[in-house]
Design an enzyme around this catalytic site. Sequence first.
Site, PDB file in Angstrom:
ATOM      1  N   TYR A  56       0.827  -1.222   0.000  1.00  0.00           N
ATOM      2  CA  TYR A  56       0.000   0.000   0.000  1.00  0.00           C
ATOM      3  C   TYR A  56       0.853   1.261   0.000  1.00  0.00           C
ATOM      4  CZ  TYR A  56      -0.186  -0.081   5.300  1.00  0.00           C
ATOM      5  OH  TYR A  56       0.068  -0.095   6.635  1.00  0.00           O
ATOM      6  N   GLU A  57       0.140   2.356  -0.261  1.00  0.00           N
ATOM      7  CA  GLU A  57       0.784   3.671  -0.343  1.00  0.00           C
ATOM      8  C   GLU A  57       1.759   3.737  -1.516  1.00  0.00           C
ATOM      9  OE1 GLU A  57      -0.885   5.825   1.475  1.00  0.00           O
ATOM     10  OE2 GLU A  57       0.353   6.912   0.056  1.00  0.00           O
TER      11      GLU A  57
END
Length: 590
Positions: free
Chosen positions: A433-434
């Site tokens: 993620y990110e």
Amino acid sequence: MADYNAPVKDMKLALNQIARMTELSTLPVFEDASADMVDAILDEAARVARDVVAPTNWDGDQKGVSLKDGGVVCPESFRDAYNQYAEGGWGSLQFDPEHGGQGMPYLLSVPVMEMWQAANMAWGLCPLLSQGAVECLSINADDALKAIYLPKLISGEWAGTMNLTEGSAGSDLSQVRCKAEKDGDAYRVTGEKIFITWGDHSLTENIAHLVLARLPDAPAGVRGISLFLVPKYLVNADGSLGEYNNTKPLSLEHKMGIHASPTAVMGFENSVGYLVGEENRGLACMFTMMNNARLGVGLQGVAISERAYQQALVFANERIQSPAVGFKVPGPIIRHGDVRRMLLTMKALTEAGRALTYDACGSIDFSHHAEDETRRSREKARAALLTPVVKGWCTEFAQEVTSLGVQVHGGMGFVEETGAAQHYRDARILPIYEGTNGIQALDLVGRKVLLDKGEALTLLLSEMRETIALGGAFADLAADLEQAVAAIETARDELLAGAADDPQLAGAVAYNFMMLLGTVAGAWELLRQAEAAKTLQSEGEDDAFLEAKQVTTRFYFEQILPRYLGYARMVKAGSATITEMSDEQFATAW
Ligand SMILES: Cc1cc2nc3c(=O)[nH]c(=O)nc-3n(C[C@H](O)[C@H](O)[C@H](O)COP(=O)(O)OP(=O)(O)OC[C@H]3O[C@@H](n4cnc5c(N)ncnc54)[C@H](O)[C@@H]3O)c2cc1C
């Protein structure tokens, strides 16, 4: 021993000797950040992390979250931990006093945030995202929105979320389809977002969702995306909460880790939204939140590595097996060379990553508050260069460290009740993620190296060369570092020379380039710490910790730094074999 004890001594060494905390506190804007104040904040945060937050980690993993009557139910233990976090003002450290913040350096909030993430990563995501929302609104929102939302988000009474991802828009946000239409002074937002962390919960009275959506007739692609603040409950003129704003958690994902962090499919239907920044400039605004969050995710890699290390260390001291070399009777497994190798690898990577992360975060403070403009822009470029390295490298080594944590436990590591497996499962999201680590690597090579013709990287390497030139007590390590820096310079030059002729080159070598830079930068940070430790030791300070730092540094140089040779060689190999295989050939073996 408690489940988690914040490594306050190591945090202070990284803050003061690497990330320039003492210099920051000389700036007029940070006059309250005295050494005593910093110590007091870290010590109290360590107590809250140990006694209040850490005990909720296992409970959260076992109980998970569920949807009931259209809302998310999270473990009851989280509520008390969150209330103590909010009441303690922990979410307000680095923010503007005009909106209720304490005006401390961002850098000081970093070890504190590390403590929450190590204590309970699933829980810690809620404050992490709220802090990103505060950052984004502080920079991009108009004064009216700031006045309503910032004090509540900073105090922790309300939480914030980040809503980018949709079914067909993951790494590629140009595909965002969520819609927004103008309605008087506000907008109406309709659409579905997936994978929204802490998308709904009742730990706070209200939630400010930051949502990317497209206006009618917006240009296609990323230039047609706008950013909206869509509250769960509307806010009345007197500040009280009004109507529910149709921000529905439609379902929750069943995940391999961070079980107690609700990851929601969020539905917005004609929900009132307020524009943040300008129309069609939403992605640029969201990037202020994403950059903050990327450093935050790198920090999560450090945090969970620390937690896994502490747990493995306890086990290695308690588990009795056959006599080790030099002993006649069975004893703890920490006496065995291979177990010590694993523990030292965990410790060395974690401490190197901590110093690198804090260093990057210190640059963010200087990029805002240094007294001259040249310095501010240099620090900004430095932080931008280091951000994908912190996110990518620290979350990659978190896989290795948490896996070693399982390995130190032997069979008991594979069994859930020891908790070692939880860290391994929880850590697995970090490279995803990110912005996946593949995307981080592309950002590093494309935007941070090729675009500025290697300028920011060259400045960073010259800092490393300055450390080498100082000589100091570890001349042999400095000589190793010099060779590693030369390898990065060669890789940089090959990249700059080859990328124009070979459009596949940057993408093919990006990951190994990122790992090369992370591995060498980690060595550099440890060498600087070892030199500082030696000096402090000669001044009569804490002997055992400072001695251990020097041993850890030597271990890193002997057992981890040599990985750079492999990364450099893989960068040198270029794109040929990576691009050679046809799509059909991938599947010719069956
Ligand atoms: C637990 C969890 C929490 C999350 N929280 C949030 C949140 O709060 N808010 C939010 O908006 N999103 C959130 N996400 C979404 C997350 O950010 C995305 O999953 C991530 O950005 C990757 O997108 P994707 O899943 O669509 O993968 P894809 O984009 O489909 O990528 C799949 C693979 O292809 C690679 N790839 C794709 N494009 C390229 C390219 N151009 N070059 C090289 N490689 C490429 C990727 O690196 C990856 O390995 C969360 C996801 C999870 C699982």
